[in-house]
Enzyme design. Structure first.
Site, PDB file in Angstrom:
ATOM      1  N   GLU A  47      -2.073  -1.573  -3.444  1.00  9.64           N
ATOM      2  CA  GLU A  47      -3.313  -0.696  -3.032  1.00  9.64           C
ATOM      3  C   GLU A  47      -2.964   0.861  -3.215  1.00  9.64           C
ATOM      4  O   GLU A  47      -1.692   1.193  -2.873  1.00  9.64           O
ATOM      5  CB  GLU A  47      -3.576  -0.902  -1.534  1.00  9.64           C
ATOM      6  N   ASP A  91     -14.552   2.195   3.123  1.00  5.90           N
ATOM      7  CA  ASP A  91     -14.543   2.293   4.556  1.00  5.90           C
ATOM      8  C   ASP A  91     -15.877   2.644   4.972  1.00  5.90           C
ATOM      9  O   ASP A  91     -16.215   3.560   4.692  1.00  5.90           O
ATOM     10  CB  ASP A  91     -13.392   2.958   4.871  1.00  5.90           C
ATOM     11  N   GLU A 127     -10.446   3.420  -0.389  1.00  7.24           N
ATOM     12  CA  GLU A 127     -10.767   3.811   1.121  1.00  7.24           C
ATOM     13  C   GLU A 127     -10.936   5.557   1.164  1.00  7.24           C
ATOM     14  O   GLU A 127     -11.500   5.934   2.016  1.00  7.24           O
ATOM     15  CB  GLU A 127      -9.520   3.670   2.090  1.00  7.24           C
ATOM     16  N   GLU A 151      -9.159  -6.379   7.642  1.00 13.49           N
ATOM     17  CA  GLU A 151      -7.872  -5.358   7.761  1.00 13.49           C
ATOM     18  C   GLU A 151      -7.923  -5.218   9.407  1.00 13.49           C
ATOM     19  O   GLU A 151      -8.472  -4.781  10.189  1.00 13.49           O
ATOM     20  CB  GLU A 151      -8.005  -4.136   7.149  1.00 13.49           C
ATOM     21  N   HIS A 190     -12.032  -1.578   3.931  1.00  9.59           N
ATOM     22  CA  HIS A 190     -10.777  -0.982   4.578  1.00  9.59           C
ATOM     23  C   HIS A 190     -11.388  -0.632   5.983  1.00  9.59           C
ATOM     24  O   HIS A 190     -12.666  -0.202   5.905  1.00  9.59           O
ATOM     25  CB  HIS A 190     -10.566   0.332   3.740  1.00  9.59           C
ATOM     26  N   ASP A 224       0.716  -1.217  -0.142  1.00 13.28           N
ATOM     27  CA  ASP A 224       0.104  -0.251   0.081  1.00 13.28           C
ATOM     28  C   ASP A 224       0.993   1.312  -0.014  1.00 13.28           C
ATOM     29  O   ASP A 224       1.657   1.348   0.878  1.00 13.28           O
ATOM     30  CB  ASP A 224      -0.812  -0.028   1.285  1.00 13.28           C
TER      31      ASP A 224
HETATM   32 CA    CA Z   1      -4.646   2.185   2.628  1.00 13.19          CA
END
Ligand code: CA
Length: 382
Positions: free
Chosen positions: A226, A275, A252, A335, A302, A200
């Site tokens: 990511e 998210d 996200e 996550e 997320h 990420d």
């Molecule tokens: Ca991230």
């Protein structure tokens, strides 16, 4: 049932050891918690995501001055109606960021109330559980001093492994040479241990460097790459995705069905990562999941918030369908933020806990959280 009040708890605490992701130094952990009160004694809890650099007072102000007057007196079970009411009223100055995070917080609390009213966990209201447990992946590998920390980060990988994790996401975006050195050190340390890696960069690079990094990391068999480029650079996402071998993930920093319509319609990603605490809550996630299914894109949520965000995300991930059905389909993974967060776990009495890298989906009514008010009071921003 009627909503009689909304209490807002912006929480913030300094970190003893600040850490960096590619966009800056995180010196505080924050959350904006809301409590929706009803006339029949049921209280719902929700959270607006406070990004690493985001003050919790922004979403708190949106809730207090813009959203609260729209929902007081309404039936909390009217989740879809109230979502549209909040979205329409804030459209001209909202649509993204802290305003949709604020809508998310109230929406989560309404679903918590609905679950408690019906005596079922939220995943039942979302259509049921595709899975009763979920594999957790460790999010970590932040920087403490800056570049040149490959050896420490390789040790961190071994620590996550010793804690039971078999999947880990490495934070990159600190310069291509440094990123590649970090991955080489981690790769050597975990060789033969059966660990799945993701990376990420938090959109640290432009398209050219994002592609160069993707090529340099081709050997690690990454589950996903990511946020390779900035969230608003949708054409850049598409170009990166067409040029690298690993699946590309992002989302996200995208919001609502409207944002995801453009993101998915452009073919930006293989994996969408809404998210719950900023996309617009469960209501928006349901919209987004219908879009992803139509586009053949997997949702893998997320989550980087407090224990309330984690509890909500566990309810969501239970109800996420697989995009590509087969007898051995790849399931979404949870996550599990391993970075420093002084009040994340303490906020509720039964926080999410991984055992050997797996978490059972809670089956208590609503979000299944019992909030410790002493923790709220201790960390509330004055
Ligand atoms: Ca991230």
């Amino acid at each position: 049932m009627k909503i009689t009040d909304i209490r807002i708890h912006p929480l913030r605490t300094p970190l003893e050891t600040p850490f960096a992701f590619s966009q800056g130094w995180v010196r505080h952990r924050s959350s904006t918690i809301v409590e929706v009160i009803t006339d029949d004694g049921i209280t719902g809890w929700g959270e607006a995501f406070a990004q690493g650099l985001e003050p919790p007072q922004i979403a708190a102000a949106v809730i207090d001055s813009a959203l609260k007057p729209l929902v007081i007196g309404a039936d909390p079970l009217d989740t879809e109606v109230l979502w549209h009411r909040m979205y329409h009223a804030t459209r001209d100055y909202g649509r993204k960021g802290s305003v949709t995070a604020a809508i998310s917080a109230i929406d989560l609390a309404l679903w918590d109330i609905a679950g408690k009213a019906h005596g079922v966990p939220v995943h039942k209201l979302l259509g049921g559980a595709f899975r009763t447990k979920v594999q957790a992946y460790a999010t970590g590998f932040y920087r403490i001093s800056g570049q040149g920390e490959a050896a420490r980060l390789a040790d961190e990988a071994l620590a996550h492994h010793a804690a039971g994790f078999r999947a880990m996401k490495v934070k990159l975006g600190y310069g291509l040479r440094d990123d590649i050195a970090v991955m080489a050190a981690i790769g050597r340390a975990i060789e033969g241990k059966g660990i799945t890696l993701m990376v990420d960069t938090n959109h640290a690079y432009g398209v050219g460097d994002a592609i160069r990094l993707g090529h340099a990391l081709a050997e690690y068999n990454l589950r996903w790459y990511e946020e390779p480029v900035a969230p608003e650079h949708i054409a850049g996402y598409r170009e990166v995705r067409s040029r690298v071998t690993m699946p590309v993930a992002g989302g996200e920093n995208e919001h609502t069905l409207y944002g995801f319509r453009d993101f998915l319609g452009a073919g930006a990603v293989d994996i969408a990562q809404p998210d719950l605490c900023s996309v617009g809550g469960f209501t928006a996630c349901r919209h987004v999941m219908a879009l992803t299914q139509a586009h053949g894109v997997q949702v893998n949520p997320h989550v980087w918030g407090s224990a309330i965000a984690q509890a909500a995300s566990l309810q969501l991930i239970a109800a996420v369908p697989v995009a590509h059905h087969s007898v051995f389909a790849e399931e979404p993974i949870f996550e599990y933020d391993r970075s420093s967060h002084p009040f994340r776990q303490h906020l509720v009495r039964e926080p999410a806990a991984q055992v050997e890298g797996w978490i059972d989906i809670p089956t208590r009514p609503g979000l299944g959280v019992e909030v410790d008010r002493a923790v709220l009071n201790r960390y509330r921003v004055s």
